[in-house]
Design a protein around this motif. Structure first.
Motif, PDB file in Angstrom:
ATOM      1  N   THR A 283     104.957  58.047  90.960  1.00 32.30           N
ATOM      2  CA  THR A 283     105.606  58.346  89.681  1.00 32.30           C
ATOM      3  C   THR A 283     104.623  58.047  88.559  1.00 32.30           C
ATOM      4  N   SER A 284     104.379  59.027  87.719  1.00 39.35           N
ATOM      5  CA  SER A 284     103.486  58.823  86.578  1.00 39.35           C
ATOM      6  C   SER A 284     104.194  59.245  85.303  1.00 39.35           C
ATOM      7  N   VAL A 285     103.684  58.748  84.190  1.00 38.09           N
ATOM      8  CA  VAL A 285     104.290  59.023  82.881  1.00 38.09           C
ATOM      9  C   VAL A 285     103.193  59.575  81.975  1.00 38.09           C
ATOM     10  N   ALA A 286     103.338  60.836  81.588  1.00 40.47           N
ATOM     11  CA  ALA A 286     102.326  61.490  80.757  1.00 40.47           C
ATOM     12  C   ALA A 286     102.858  61.709  79.343  1.00 40.47           C
ATOM     13  N   PHE A 287     102.048  61.350  78.362  1.00 38.18           N
ATOM     14  CA  PHE A 287     102.383  61.585  76.949  1.00 38.18           C
ATOM     15  C   PHE A 287     101.418  62.646  76.422  1.00 38.18           C
ATOM     16  N   PHE A 288     101.974  63.801  76.065  1.00 40.22           N
ATOM     17  CA  PHE A 288     101.166  64.919  75.577  1.00 40.22           C
ATOM     18  C   PHE A 288     101.232  64.952  74.052  1.00 40.22           C
ATOM     19  N   VAL A 289     100.127  64.630  73.419  1.00 39.23           N
ATOM     20  CA  VAL A 289     100.057  64.594  71.954  1.00 39.23           C
ATOM     21  C   VAL A 289      99.482  65.926  71.482  1.00 39.23           C
ATOM     22  N   THR A 290     100.206  66.588  70.608  1.00 42.03           N
ATOM     23  CA  THR A 290      99.764  67.914  70.192  1.00 42.03           C
ATOM     24  C   THR A 290     100.136  68.198  68.750  1.00 42.03           C
ATOM     25  N   ALA A 291      99.776  69.383  68.289  1.00 37.45           N
ATOM     26  CA  ALA A 291      99.926  69.729  66.868  1.00 37.45           C
ATOM     27  C   ALA A 291     101.308  70.309  66.571  1.00 37.45           C
ATOM     28  N   LEU A 292     101.716  70.197  65.323  1.00 35.32           N
ATOM     29  CA  LEU A 292     102.942  70.856  64.876  1.00 35.32           C
ATOM     30  C   LEU A 292     102.763  72.372  64.976  1.00 35.32           C
ATOM     31  N   GLU A 293     103.871  73.081  65.160  1.00 37.18           N
ATOM     32  CA  GLU A 293     103.833  74.513  65.449  1.00 37.18           C
ATOM     33  C   GLU A 293     103.005  75.333  64.475  1.00 37.18           C
ATOM     34  N   ASP A 294     103.143  75.034  63.179  1.00 38.52           N
ATOM     35  CA  ASP A 294     102.468  75.859  62.171  1.00 38.52           C
ATOM     36  C   ASP A 294     101.081  75.340  61.796  1.00 38.52           C
ATOM     37  N   SER A 295     100.616  74.314  62.493  1.00 37.32           N
ATOM     38  CA  SER A 295      99.278  73.790  62.217  1.00 37.32           C
ATOM     39  C   SER A 295      98.219  74.814  62.593  1.00 37.32           C
ATOM     40  N   VAL A 296      97.195  74.913  61.759  1.00 38.74           N
ATOM     41  CA  VAL A 296      96.083  75.820  62.053  1.00 38.74           C
ATOM     42  C   VAL A 296      95.044  75.065  62.879  1.00 38.74           C
ATOM     43  N   ILE A 297      94.713  75.639  64.027  1.00 37.01           N
ATOM     44  CA  ILE A 297      93.716  75.052  64.925  1.00 37.01           C
ATOM     45  C   ILE A 297      92.446  75.877  64.792  1.00 37.01           C
ATOM     46  N   GLU A 298      91.351  75.221  64.483  1.00 37.15           N
ATOM     47  CA  GLU A 298      90.074  75.919  64.336  1.00 37.15           C
ATOM     48  C   GLU A 298      88.933  74.917  64.497  1.00 37.15           C
ATOM     49  N   PRO A 299      87.750  75.393  64.830  1.00 39.23           N
ATOM     50  CA  PRO A 299      86.610  74.477  64.925  1.00 39.23           C
ATOM     51  C   PRO A 299      86.341  73.789  63.594  1.00 39.23           C
ATOM     52  N   ALA A 300      86.062  72.510  63.649  1.00 41.75           N
ATOM     53  CA  ALA A 300      85.757  71.736  62.447  1.00 41.75           C
ATOM     54  C   ALA A 300      84.241  71.580  62.324  1.00 41.75           C
ATOM     55  N   HIS A 301      83.773  71.432  61.102  1.00 40.91           N
ATOM     56  CA  HIS A 301      82.341  71.183  60.860  1.00 40.91           C
ATOM     57  C   HIS A 301      81.452  72.253  61.500  1.00 40.91           C
ATOM     58  N   VAL A 302      81.740  73.496  61.182  1.00 40.62           N
ATOM     59  CA  VAL A 302      80.963  74.587  61.779  1.00 40.62           C
ATOM     60  C   VAL A 302      79.694  74.827  60.969  1.00 40.62           C
ATOM     61  N   ASP A 303      78.598  75.017  61.665  1.00 44.59           N
ATOM     62  CA  ASP A 303      77.327  75.387  61.059  1.00 44.59           C
ATOM     63  C   ASP A 303      76.993  76.790  61.567  1.00 44.59           C
ATOM     64  N   GLN A 304      77.141  77.799  60.700  1.00 51.38           N
ATOM     65  CA  GLN A 304      77.017  79.187  61.163  1.00 51.38           C
ATOM     66  C   GLN A 304      75.623  79.514  61.709  1.00 51.38           C
ATOM     67  N   VAL A 305      74.629  78.706  61.335  1.00 47.80           N
ATOM     68  CA  VAL A 305      73.275  78.968  61.834  1.00 47.80           C
ATOM     69  C   VAL A 305      73.066  78.306  63.191  1.00 47.80           C
ATOM     70  N   HIS A 306      73.368  76.990  63.273  1.00 49.88           N
ATOM     71  CA  HIS A 306      73.063  76.241  64.487  1.00 49.88           C
ATOM     72  C   HIS A 306      74.265  76.072  65.418  1.00 49.88           C
ATOM     73  N   ALA A 307      75.472  76.144  64.848  1.00 47.27           N
ATOM     74  CA  ALA A 307      76.673  75.951  65.674  1.00 47.27           C
ATOM     75  C   ALA A 307      77.802  76.826  65.150  1.00 47.27           C
ATOM     76  N   PRO A 308      77.691  78.139  65.325  1.00 48.63           N
ATOM     77  CA  PRO A 308      78.742  79.037  64.833  1.00 48.63           C
ATOM     78  C   PRO A 308      80.065  78.770  65.536  1.00 48.63           C
ATOM     79  N   ALA A 309      81.152  79.124  64.869  1.00 52.10           N
ATOM     80  CA  ALA A 309      82.490  78.897  65.418  1.00 52.10           C
ATOM     81  C   ALA A 309      82.670  79.657  66.726  1.00 52.10           C
ATOM     82  N   MET A 310      83.112  78.938  67.747  1.00 54.83           N
ATOM     83  CA  MET A 310      83.339  79.539  69.067  1.00 54.83           C
ATOM     84  C   MET A 310      84.727  80.157  69.180  1.00 54.83           C
ATOM     85  N   TYR A 311      85.613  79.816  68.218  1.00 57.37           N
ATOM     86  CA  TYR A 311      86.995  80.290  68.285  1.00 57.37           C
ATOM     87  C   TYR A 311      87.462  80.779  66.925  1.00 57.37           C
TER      88      TYR A 311
END
Length: 339
Positions: A283-311
Motif C-alpha cells: 500500500t502506497s500513498v501518492a500526492f500529485f501536486v499540479t497546476a490549477l486548470e487555467d494556469s499557463v504552462i511554458e518554459p521559463a527563462h528561455v534564451d532563444q539563441v542558446h536555449a530556445p523554447a522546447m514547448y
C-alpha cells in the motif's frame, strides 16, 4: 465492488484480462535496487548547505527524475499513521467501503480498481485505488471516507504537511533554475490529489503489473512507500529497470511532465512502474501536486539563441484534455505541445 482485485486476488491462473503482452511484462520482478538513486537530506539546506542541497536535487532530477528525501520535516508518527489508516481502509469489509466505491469518475472521492480507463482497457492493472483532492483541505475533506473514523483527521494532517514539503522542494528547484523563489507558489502548485494504491499479492507476478510504465502528468509527485518493494524506474541510458528501495520515513519525489516543460527539458520526468509479488500486500500513498486548470504552462527563462523554447505555451486544462485523449500517454501529450 466485485471488480476490486482485493476481493478475488487469490485465484489461479491469473485472469487473461490481467496478463500483459510479452513485451510489456515485467519478467523477473526482482530487479536490482538502484544504489544510484540519490537520498537527499533536506535538513542540510537549513544548516548552511542550501546551495549544495539545490545542486544535489537538480542533479538527481536531471539524471534520474527521481530522488528520496529524509529529514524533511514531516513527523515519523504522522507518516506511520497515514500509512496505517490507508491500509486499514483497504482492509475493511466490502460493505464498509461501499460508501465510496463508484464508477462515476467525476465524483470528488473515488474507490475503484485498475484505473479510470477501466472500461476502455484491454488489460487491467493488479491494484485497487482510492483517489480524492486534498488541497485546499477545507474544500475537499468532507468528501473523504467516513471510516475509518480517524481517516479524515490523519490524511488531512499529512496532506497539509506534504503540501508544505512540496512547496519547499519546488522552491529549491526554482532557485536552482534561476527563478524567483515564489515562482511555483499559487497557480503552478494550486492543486494536490491524493491516491492510495493497494496492490494485493499475485499468484504470477511476472505476468501482471500493479502500475504500468508511465510518466506522471503533474508538476511533482511525493510518494509514501510502505516496506514492500515494487516501485521501479527506467534507466533509459542502459535500458534497464531499477528498483527504488523503501527507506523508512523517507518520501520518494519524482519530476512530473509539467515541471519538465517549465524547466525546458533541463529536468526529466522518468518512466516508472510498479510490479506485484506473490506473498505481500503493498500500500502506497501518492500526492500529485499540479497546476490549477487555467494556469499557463511554458518554459521559463528561455534564451532563444542558446536555449530556445522546447514547448509551446498551454494551459493545464489543455494538457489534461490531450492526456486523456491519448489514453494517458504522457510522452504523446508532451509531443503534441512541442514547439
Amino acid at each position: 465492488m466485485e471488480k476490486l482485485v482485493s476481493n478475488w486476488y487469490n485465484v489461479e491462473p491469473v485472469p487473461e484480462n490481467y496478463i500483459f503482452p510479452p513485451e510489456q511484462r515485467p519478467g523477473n520482478v526482482h530487479v536490482p535496487i538502484g544504489e544510484g538513486i540519490p537520498v537527499i537530506d533536506l535538513s542540510e539546506a537549513e544548516k548552511g548547505g542550501r546551495t549544495l542541497t539545490i545542486q544535489k536535487i537538480l542533479k538527481a532530477a536531471q539524471d534520474f527524475g527521481f530522488f528520496q528525501v529524509i529529514n524533511h520535516g514531516v513527523s515519523e508518527n504522522l507518516m506511520n499513521e497515514t500509512a496505517s489508516v490507508l491500509r486499514e481502509f483497504f482492509e475493511m469489509p466490502s460493505e464498509a467501503k461501499q460508501q465510496v466505491y463508484t464508477e462515476e469518475f467525476s465524483k470528488s472521492c473515488i474507490l475503484f480498481t485498475s484505473s479510470i480507463s477501466y472500461a476502455q482497457e484491454k488489460i487491467h492493472l493488479w491494484r485497487d485505488f482510492l483517489k480524492h483532492p486534498c488541497h485546499p483541505l477545507h474544500k475537499w475533506q468532507h468528501f473523504w471516507p467516513q471510516t475509518p473514523t480517524r481517516y479524515q483527521e490523519i490524511v488531512g494532517a499529512c496532506s497539509v504537511e506534504v503540501k508544505k514539503l512540496a512547496s519547499r522542494i519546488l522552491g529549491l528547484i526554482g532557485e536552482g533554475l534561476g527563478l524567483k523563489s515564489e515562482y511555483f507558489e499559487e497557480e503552478l502548485s494550486g492543486r494536490m490529489i491524493m491516491t492510495g494504491l493497494h496492490y494485493p499479492p499475485c499468484p504470477e507476478p511476472s505476468l501482471t503489473l500493479g502500475t504500468s510504465e508511465h510518466v506522471d502528468a503533474d508538476v511533482i509527485t511525493i510518494l509514501l512507500q510502505d516496506e514492500v518493494k515494487g516501485l521501479q524506474i527506467l534507466n533509459e541510458d542502459e535500458d534497464k529497470w531499477i528498483g527504488v528501495d523503501p527507506i523508512p520515513h523517507a518520501f520518494v519525489v519524482n519530476i512530473g511532465a509539467l515541471l519538465q516543460v517549465i524547466s525546458n527539458n533541463k529536468l526529466k520526468s522518468a518512466k516508472h512502474r510498479v510490479v506485484t509479488n506473490k506473498s505481500r500486500f503493498r500500500t502506497s500513498v501518492a500526492f500529485f501536486v499540479t497546476a490549477l486548470e487555467d494556469s499557463v504552462i511554458e518554459p521559463a527563462h528561455v534564451d532563444q539563441v542558446h536555449a530556445p523554447a522546447m514547448y509551446k505555451p498551454f494551459t493545464a486544462k489543455d494538457f489534461v484534455a490531450k492526456y486523456l485523449e491519448s489514453n494517458a500517454d504522457t510522452e504523446a501529450t508532451l509531443g503534441y505541445f512541442r514547439a
